[in-house]
Design a protein around this motif. Structure first.
Motif, mmCIF file in Angstrom:
data_model
loop_
_atom_site.group_PDB
_atom_site.id
_atom_site.type_symbol
_atom_site.label_atom_id
_atom_site.label_comp_id
_atom_site.label_asym_id
_atom_site.label_seq_id
_atom_site.Cartn_x
_atom_site.Cartn_y
_atom_site.Cartn_z
ATOM 1 N N SER A 190 0.842 -1.197 0.000
ATOM 2 C CA SER A 190 0.000 0.000 0.000
ATOM 3 C C SER A 190 0.875 1.244 0.000
ATOM 4 N N GLY A 191 0.311 2.337 -0.420
ATOM 5 C CA GLY A 191 0.991 3.627 -0.385
ATOM 6 C C GLY A 191 -0.004 4.717 -0.085
ATOM 7 N N ASN A 192 0.480 5.827 0.438
ATOM 8 C CA ASN A 192 -0.417 6.947 0.726
ATOM 9 C C ASN A 192 0.348 8.246 0.801
ATOM 10 N N GLY A 193 -0.363 9.326 0.580
ATOM 11 C CA GLY A 193 0.173 10.659 0.769
ATOM 12 C C GLY A 193 -0.168 11.150 2.162
ATOM 13 N N ALA A 194 -0.187 12.474 2.321
ATOM 14 C CA ALA A 194 -0.483 13.094 3.607
ATOM 15 C C ALA A 194 -1.258 14.373 3.356
ATOM 16 N N LYS A 195 -1.764 14.963 4.419
ATOM 17 C CA LYS A 195 -2.561 16.181 4.296
ATOM 18 C C LYS A 195 -1.789 17.276 3.568
ATOM 19 N N LEU A 196 -0.524 17.460 3.928
ATOM 20 C CA LEU A 196 0.258 18.549 3.348
ATOM 21 C C LEU A 196 0.771 18.215 1.957
ATOM 22 N N GLU A 197 0.990 16.949 1.672
ATOM 23 C CA GLU A 197 1.457 16.525 0.360
ATOM 24 C C GLU A 197 0.724 15.252 -0.025
ATOM 25 N N LYS A 198 -0.323 15.430 -0.814
ATOM 26 C CA LYS A 198 -1.202 14.303 -1.117
ATOM 27 C C LYS A 198 -0.596 13.346 -2.143
ATOM 28 N N SER A 199 0.225 13.854 -3.030
ATOM 29 C CA SER A 199 0.819 12.981 -4.044
ATOM 30 C C SER A 199 1.925 12.128 -3.429
ATOM 31 N N PHE A 200 2.165 10.976 -4.017
ATOM 32 C CA PHE A 200 3.192 10.060 -3.517
ATOM 33 C C PHE A 200 3.618 9.120 -4.633
ATOM 34 N N VAL A 201 4.732 8.436 -4.395
ATOM 35 C CA VAL A 201 5.243 7.434 -5.327
ATOM 36 C C VAL A 201 5.237 6.081 -4.626
ATOM 37 N N PHE A 202 4.703 5.087 -5.286
ATOM 38 C CA PHE A 202 4.635 3.722 -4.758
ATOM 39 C C PHE A 202 5.626 2.869 -5.538
ATOM 40 N N GLN A 203 6.467 2.117 -4.823
ATOM 41 C CA GLN A 203 7.406 1.190 -5.440
ATOM 42 C C GLN A 203 7.460 -0.087 -4.615
ATOM 43 N N LYS A 204 7.090 -1.206 -5.209
ATOM 44 C CA LYS A 204 7.131 -2.488 -4.506
ATOM 45 C C LYS A 204 7.561 -3.587 -5.478
ATOM 46 N N PRO A 205 8.396 -4.518 -5.027
ATOM 47 C CA PRO A 205 8.756 -5.662 -5.872
ATOM 48 C C PRO A 205 7.582 -6.626 -6.002
ATOM 49 N N MET A 206 7.612 -7.433 -7.046
ATOM 50 C CA MET A 206 6.482 -8.332 -7.294
ATOM 51 C C MET A 206 6.968 -9.525 -8.100
ATOM 52 N N GLU A 207 6.116 -10.519 -8.186
ATOM 53 C CA GLU A 207 6.383 -11.697 -8.997
ATOM 54 C C GLU A 207 5.561 -11.612 -10.279
ATOM 55 N N LEU A 208 6.239 -11.695 -11.416
ATOM 56 C CA LEU A 208 5.549 -11.717 -12.703
ATOM 57 C C LEU A 208 5.770 -13.077 -13.375
ATOM 58 N N LYS A 209 4.993 -13.364 -14.376
ATOM 59 C CA LYS A 209 5.053 -14.664 -15.025
ATOM 60 C C LYS A 209 5.071 -14.501 -16.539
ATOM 61 N N ARG A 210 5.455 -15.546 -17.221
ATOM 62 C CA ARG A 210 5.371 -15.572 -18.678
ATOM 63 C C ARG A 210 3.905 -15.592 -19.078
ATOM 64 N N GLY A 211 3.542 -14.791 -20.031
ATOM 65 C CA GLY A 211 2.165 -14.706 -20.478
ATOM 66 C C GLY A 211 1.507 -13.415 -19.992
#
Length: 843
Positions: free
Chosen positions: A529-550
């Motif tokens: 999950s990711g979130n901003g804050a009252k003073l700065e609502k925008s944010f960047v989310f970066q998380k590793p993940m598992e991908l597959k062929r197809g």
């Protein structure tokens, strides 16, 4: 004996009191202006039927509590010394759909105002219709945003048309119910717009035109009451410009005309809080100082914002604003008096009322009394009326000043009020009111029928969605304030050569969001999950993940946490996913921003209403499991015994919404920790009026995972009461009265005393702490000092146990203390525990 500069003041003042007052003569009673009726004003005061008055007001917002709570809140406000209740009018709850109005239940404005009138109090009605108030969209309904060509709060014809329609609707309603003072009702003031100076420059000439138009609109209703614009230095014509802030006695530049009174529309009793904030506090002493300072500087009306903050039920809070609102107010979220704030301000109001004649009719002057010290005076020599505010503005240094031949001790940053220019009846730094602390108690009903069931939302894939776009769509415009939630879905195909070959490299999902929060799923698996804050609502989310062929599927639950409530061009704000990409592939970064995106607004459980008894039957519930994202949980519970407020302790959950018997108690967000490492709010109010004796349906929508079996049903008490009084305190304000211009003492022995009082039907069951000397700490956490008197506990127990209230002497002799003990502050501290009377326990 232990000596203090204060002791000189106290003994000289008492010795001279009867002689000094006996020489004064009563002034003639100030008659009202002949033939004047209704509400008017001059440069000194608002006038009721031609007569000047002092006004002590408190904000209580009707949608932030239940109708069943209103009478008790209003009654407590009156007991606290208030004579006015202030409220906004909330356009978006009254007209959620254009042309369709709702004035029922918590939104019954007329009922609320009539209750205030029934308690013989006045009303200030803040119509806005922009209100800010940490309320969703600043009070504007969402549909207003979609009016073609509209620009909010400026010289814009579409906006002015709809604003005029709504304000007219409310004004006509008030008139038809005869709620304005000239009609025999309680409304004595009204406000148009709200803090417009904060944004006026952004609109340039159109801003100036709009201010004039809004003033003319208000005055054109001919309601027979004054109108106010707060934080509006250039309030046009007879409209009164008013101050908002913490210290308007020093910061307010004053009315823009000498014929207008000084009005303080918002004295912030704490600070509103947003998710992620640490606790916010403002001491009773600081508020009392600010109010005394304001009235010493020709103040006419002060309003406490908030006097009772209440609860942002449902989705009614603005962006990131906590569900609990101004819990540090004199009446806390549950309507319980927060002491000593409630009692100290009550005593201040009484002291100012005893000074009323001088404040309203005396001639003001200022007399320097030394560095950082002064006397502000209101005198009427012909009637021998004199009021003095002895002020020490030094924040760290105590002072002794000589005023008219008498020495007076002034603690740091404090004001002493002398309603006859001789007798100190109140000091802002010396608190006679009792203290209390709030506790939460797990109800036995928590463990009864403690069987949870769950229903999991489906994680949608691109092929399941109907709203397709070449890029992610904006969140506000899609949800239209009907839900916090919208799914973003996309898909993409990978070949073996696209995937990382090294085991230490994994693909990463990169999302830039304009706010407010998101939960990400890859091929149906929650990755974070990711979130901003009252003073700065925008944010960047970066998380590793598992991908597959197809084919791989990305599903992102985008969230709003309320609409924004302040600033210029409110109608142009944006939220939701801005760009998305996959990093770490062998073939480089894969930009998904221009990929096709599917969208699904809202959750299935919301649309089916599964938080209601009937709606819950529309889905299949299974045995609950912990830590399941986007999952609904339900159980039944019985109402806790007694009359104490009820709440949910949600410490074991993450983020979501909660309902009881179909009523949404608001957003919870326990997983968002403050800089102190704790949730900003973990306990959430359930109004007792929403409960049945048996089988109450509790439904939780958990967004990213929690443990529902850890949720506690708790009751809320303020049964730990305390007193902290020194030998150098002024006597309690109850010791004084005024007859004409004379201050009378109502007791023979004018000395400080300590008072303890439980709620009705409760008694002092035990004494947890008692000490005379130099104890330290706060209510609920006191410690004896080096001058502790061992006899204090037995003396207090004898005077107080099994009584609803007791009065304690404040002297070293009474407790067998050593008055010459080095370091003594001659302070009595007692902490007592209140409990129901024994006969009630048997019941």
């Amino acid at each position: 004996m232990a000596s203090s500069p204060e002791s000189v003041v106290r003994f000289v003042g008492i010795a001279c009191l009867l002689f000094a007052l006996s020489a004064t003569a009563a002034p003639p009673r100030r008659p009202r202006k002949a033939g004047v009726s209704g509400v008017s004003y001059d440069g000194r005061s608002i006038m009721i039927n031609g007569r000047r008055e002092l006004f002590f007001s408190g904000s209580i917002h009707y949608p932030r509590s239940t109708p069943e709570m209103w009478p008790d809140l209003i009654q407590k406000a009156k007991r606290g010394g208030l004579n006015v209740i202030q409220t906004y009018v909330f356009w978006n709850v009254h007209e959620p759909v254009q042309g369709h109005f709702n004035f029922t239940g918590r939104y019954d404005l007329v009922r609320f105002i009539k209750l205030i009138h029934k308690h013989k109090m006045y009303v200030t009605l803040r119509l806005g219709p922009f209100i800010q108030a940490e309320w969703n969209h600043g009070g504007f309904p969402y549909w207003l945003k979609e009016i073609p060509g509209i620009v909010f709060r400026t010289d814009n014809e579409p906006f002015k048309y709809h604003m005029q329609n709504f304000v007219t609707k409310i004004m006509d309603m008030m008139k038809s119910e005869k709620l304005f003072f000239p009609q025999g009702g309680p409304i004595i003031l009204a406000q148009i717009e709200n803090e417009y100076n904060m944004v006026e420059a952004a609109y340039r000439e159109d801003g100036l035109k709009y201010v004039q138009w809004a003033a003319n609109l208000a005055l054109g209703f001919n309601a027979g009451i004054p109108w106010v614009m707060c934080k509006q230095k250039n309030a046009p014509g007879p409209v009164i410009n008013a101050c908002n802030g913490r210290n308007c006695g020093d910061t307010f530049t004053g009315p823009n005309s000498p014929t207008k009174p000084s009005i303080w529309t918002e004295n912030w009793t704490a600070q509103y809080r947003v998710f992620g904030d640490p606790p916010s506090q403002r001491s009773a002493e600081d508020i009392a100082y600010s109010v005394a300072r304001f009235f010493s500087n020709n103040g006419a009306l002060v309003n406490y914002y908030m006097y009772h903050g209440g609860t942002n039920f449902g989705r009614e809070g603005a962006s990131y604003v906590m569900t609990r609102y101004y819990d540090e107010a004199p009446l806390d979220e549950y309507g319980l008096p927060k002491e000593p704030k409630y009692g100290h301000l009550r005593d201040l109001h009484q002291a100012l009322k005893l000074s009323r004649k001088g404040l309203l009719w005396g001639v003001p002057s200022v007399q320097p009394l030394g560095p950082g010290c002064e006397a502000r005076l209101y005198e009427s020599p012909d009637s021998k009326v004199c009021v003095a505010f002895l002020t020490n503005t030094n924040p760290r240094t105590d002072a002794t000043v000589n005023f008219r031949g008498v020495n007076y001790f002034l603690p740091r940053r404090s004001i002493s009020i002398l309603p006859d220019c001789k007798t100190v009846i109140f000091n802002t730094q010396r608190v006679n009111a009792q203290h209390n602390s709030r506790t939460f108690h797990a109800a036995g009903e928590t463990n009864k029928n403690d069987k949870w069931h769950m229903f999991q939302e489906r994680i949608p894939k691109f092929r399941n969605t109907r709203i397709i776009s070449s890029k992610p769509l904006e969140l506000y415009n899609m949800t239209k304030d009907t839900t916090d939630y919208m799914w973003y879905t996309t898909r993409f195909r990978l070949e073996d050569e696209d995937l990382p070959m090294r085991p230490d490299i994994r693909p990463v999902l990169l999302v830039s969001s304009l706010g407010h929060a998101m939960h990400a799923f890859v091929n149906g698996i929650y990755i974070g999950s990711g979130n901003g804050a009252k003073l700065e609502k925008s944010f960047v989310f970066q998380k590793p993940m598992e991908l597959k062929r197809g084919v791989n599927h990305i599903s992102i639950l985008g969230l709003t946490i309320g609409f924004p409530d302040n600033g210029a061009y409110l109608e142009h704000r944006l939220a939701g996913i801005h760009t998305a990409a996959i990093q770490g592939l062998n073939t480089g970064t894969l930009d998904l921003s221009q990929n096709k995106w599917g969208h699904e607004v809202g959750m299935k459980g919301e649309k089916l209403g599964i938080f209601t008894e009937e709606g819950s039957k529309k889905v299949q519930w299974t045995e609950a499991k912990n830590d399941k994202p986007v999952t609904w949980y339900k159980r039944y519970f019985d109402m806790p015994r007694g009359n104490d407020p009820v709440a949910l302790d949600m410490t074991t959950m993450g983020k979501g919404l909660a309902w009881v018997n179909g009523n949404c108690i608001g957003r919870y967000w326990v997983s968002y920790l403050s800089p102190l490492g704790k949730p900003s709010q973990s306990v959430y109010h359930i109004p007792r009026e929403w409960l049945k004796p048996k089988d109450n349906l509790l439904v939780i929508f958990e967004e990213h995972g929690g443990k529902p079996e850890g949720i506690l049903i708790v009751t809320v008490k303020r049964d730990n009461i305390c007193t902290v009084v020194t030998e150098f305190h002024p006597p309690t304000i109850k010791s004084f009265s005024r007859e004409d211009n004379e201050i009378k003492t109502l007791v023979q022995d004018v000395k400080p005393r300590a008072y303890l009082k439980c709620d009705d039907n409760k008694v002092i069951r035990s004494i947890a702490f008692a000490s005379f000397g130099n104890p330290t700490g706060a209510c609920g956490n006191f410690t004896v000092g080096t001058c502790h008197s061992p006899q204090a506990a037995s003396v207090v127990e004898k005077a107080c146990l099994e009584k609803n209230s007791c009065v304690l002497p404040v002297s070293a002799q009474a407790y067998g203390a050593d008055p010459a003990c080095p370091g003594t502050t001659s302070t009595l501290v007692v902490q007592a525990k209140c409990a129901r009377k024994k006969k009630d326990d048997k019941e």
